[in-house]
Enzyme design. Sequence first.
Site, PDB file in Angstrom:
ATOM      1  N   ASN A   1       0.809  -1.225   0.000  1.00 22.14           N
ATOM      2  CA  ASN A   1       0.000   0.000   0.000  1.00 22.14           C
ATOM      3  C   ASN A   1       0.844   1.278   0.000  1.00 22.14           C
ATOM      4  OD1 ASN A   1      -2.507   1.697   0.834  1.00 22.14           O
ATOM      5  ND2 ASN A   1      -1.027   2.020   2.501  1.00 22.14           N
TER       6      ASN A   1
ATOM      7  N   TYR B   1       3.672   9.371 -10.967  1.00 26.11           N
ATOM      8  CA  TYR B   1       2.713   8.568 -10.197  1.00 26.11           C
ATOM      9  C   TYR B   1       1.948   7.603 -11.115  1.00 26.11           C
ATOM     10  CZ  TYR B   1      -1.031   7.814  -6.696  1.00 26.11           C
ATOM     11  OH  TYR B   1      -1.935   7.273  -5.803  1.00 26.11           O
TER      12      TYR B   1
HETATM   13  P1  NAP Z   1      -1.182   8.652   3.002  1.00 25.09           P
HETATM   14  O1  NAP Z   1      -2.329   8.934   3.912  1.00 25.09           O
HETATM   15  O2  NAP Z   1      -0.262   9.741   2.608  1.00 25.09           O
HETATM   16  O3  NAP Z   1      -0.336   7.430   3.618  1.00 25.09           O
HETATM   17  C1  NAP Z   1       0.833   6.983   2.984  1.00 25.09           C
HETATM   18  C2  NAP Z   1       1.421   5.858   3.786  1.00 25.09           C
HETATM   19  O4  NAP Z   1       2.577   5.367   3.084  1.00 25.09           O
HETATM   20  C3  NAP Z   1       1.904   6.288   5.169  1.00 25.09           C
HETATM   21  O5  NAP Z   1       1.627   5.245   6.084  1.00 25.09           O
HETATM   22  C4  NAP Z   1       3.423   6.430   4.997  1.00 25.09           C
HETATM   23  O6  NAP Z   1       4.194   6.137   6.178  1.00 25.09           O
HETATM   24  C5  NAP Z   1       3.662   5.321   3.978  1.00 25.09           C
HETATM   25  N1  NAP Z   1       4.940   5.505   3.295  1.00 25.09           N
HETATM   26  C6  NAP Z   1       5.343   6.567   2.547  1.00 25.09           C
HETATM   27  N2  NAP Z   1       6.595   6.355   2.099  1.00 25.09           N
HETATM   28  C7  NAP Z   1       6.994   5.148   2.600  1.00 25.09           C
HETATM   29  C8  NAP Z   1       8.177   4.388   2.515  1.00 25.09           C
HETATM   30  N3  NAP Z   1       9.234   4.805   1.810  1.00 25.09           N
HETATM   31  N4  NAP Z   1       8.240   3.182   3.165  1.00 25.09           N
HETATM   32  C9  NAP Z   1       7.189   2.741   3.887  1.00 25.09           C
HETATM   33  N5  NAP Z   1       6.030   3.429   4.003  1.00 25.09           N
HETATM   34  C10 NAP Z   1       5.939   4.608   3.364  1.00 25.09           C
HETATM   35  O7  NAP Z   1      -1.704   8.059   1.610  1.00 25.09           O
HETATM   36  P2  NAP Z   1      -3.010   7.211   1.225  1.00 25.09           P
HETATM   37  O8  NAP Z   1      -3.914   8.115   0.507  1.00 25.09           O
HETATM   38  O9  NAP Z   1      -3.492   6.427   2.376  1.00 25.09           O
HETATM   39  O10 NAP Z   1      -2.350   6.248   0.137  1.00 25.09           O
HETATM   40  C11 NAP Z   1      -2.156   4.867   0.333  1.00 25.09           C
HETATM   41  C12 NAP Z   1      -1.995   4.210  -1.032  1.00 25.09           C
HETATM   42  O11 NAP Z   1      -3.183   4.385  -1.811  1.00 25.09           O
HETATM   43  C13 NAP Z   1      -0.858   4.817  -1.863  1.00 25.09           C
HETATM   44  O12 NAP Z   1      -0.205   3.797  -2.580  1.00 25.09           O
HETATM   45  C14 NAP Z   1      -1.579   5.739  -2.814  1.00 25.09           C
HETATM   46  O13 NAP Z   1      -0.847   5.957  -3.975  1.00 25.09           O
HETATM   47  C15 NAP Z   1      -2.851   4.947  -3.055  1.00 25.09           C
HETATM   48  N6  NAP Z   1      -3.961   5.751  -3.548  1.00 25.09           N
HETATM   49  C16 NAP Z   1      -4.471   6.790  -2.816  1.00 25.09           C
HETATM   50  C17 NAP Z   1      -5.536   7.527  -3.321  1.00 25.09           C
HETATM   51  C18 NAP Z   1      -6.161   8.674  -2.576  1.00 25.09           C
HETATM   52  O14 NAP Z   1      -6.972   9.401  -3.163  1.00 25.09           O
HETATM   53  N7  NAP Z   1      -5.865   8.871  -1.330  1.00 25.09           N
HETATM   54  C19 NAP Z   1      -6.071   7.196  -4.584  1.00 25.09           C
HETATM   55  C20 NAP Z   1      -5.528   6.142  -5.299  1.00 25.09           C
HETATM   56  C21 NAP Z   1      -4.484   5.417  -4.773  1.00 25.09           C
HETATM   57  P3  NAP Z   1       4.668   7.325   7.190  1.00 25.09           P
HETATM   58  O15 NAP Z   1       3.380   7.835   7.788  1.00 25.09           O
HETATM   59  O16 NAP Z   1       5.529   6.667   8.164  1.00 25.09           O
HETATM   60  O17 NAP Z   1       5.355   8.339   6.334  1.00 25.09           O
END
Ligand code: NAP
Length: 243
Positions: free
Chosen positions: A89, A154
């Site tokens: 994720n 991305y």
């Molecule tokens: P988020 O709230 O910003 O959370 C990102 C998570 O990834 C955090 O737990 C962060 O850990 C972790 N992370 C970042 N860099 C890392 C690394 N190098 N190693 C290990 N962990 C790392 O983002 P989210 O929206 O929940 O996104 C989760 C996934 O869903 C992502 O892959 C994103 O691309 C995908 N996604 C999101 C959306 C959306 O609209 N939100 C839409 C489509 C896809 P720390 O807190 O420790 O930094």
Amino acid sequence: MNCALITGASKGIGRAIALQLSRDHRLHILINYSSDLPAAEETLATITAEGGSAELLKFNVENKQEVDSVISNWQQEHPDGFIRVLVNNAGIAKDTLFMWMSEKNWDDVIGISLKGMFNVTQNVIRQMLKNKTGRIINMSSVSGLKGVAGQTNYSAAKAGIIGATKSLAQEVAKMNITVNAVAPGFIDTAMLKGVDMEKYMKSIPAGRIGQPEEVAHLVSFLASEKSSYITGEVIHINGGLYS
Ligand code: NAP
């Protein structure tokens, strides 16, 4: 001890998935994070307060050496531990028009979102192959399917995830391991901070953004026995935005 490892589970979608897998499958949850310890501890506290079992596993998914050393240390300390479910994720976005995109912004996004999936999966899949069972769920995005201006890095990472999911699914299907991708649209997390949702709202037929819990229910189904004949798929969850 059956476990689920969720990368990037300190907050947002990853946290919701960690909570849901604990509730639905009673798995021991391995909460990976990279920097935000207080947020990761909050995920841990919520799971344990609900009677679940979990622990923190800090590593940067981009760093293969670190991934391998943290997971093998964990495995040595838990010889009966088996990561039955892996959710790749962790991901970041660094949006800029391609013309102005720095090499670092390109590398960081590909390194965490795509290479991170390689790093963690290649380690964890060994035990799955040995045990002839497993579930791998990779987080893609609508951006990886339709592309979004300002997100070439991305979109490339998330499209790469889809290709890797489909190929790996074919390699391991006979071993009772399924590999699927989930492609969310706009989900209410920190990642949307700074995104002008007014601009995009009209394009979402459901007329709202999604909640992390809605993605978590889908991942929980893919992690279950009920999904055993689904593999190599990309499941869209976007309120009709890409359908
Ligand atoms: P988020 O709230 O910003 O959370 C990102 C998570 O990834 C955090 O737990 C962060 O850990 C972790 N992370 C970042 N860099 C890392 C690394 N190098 N190693 C290990 N962990 C790392 O983002 P989210 O929206 O929940 O996104 C989760 C996934 O869903 C992502 O892959 C994103 O691309 C995908 N996604 C999101 C959306 C959306 O609209 N939100 C839409 C489509 C896809 P720390 O807190 O420790 O930094």
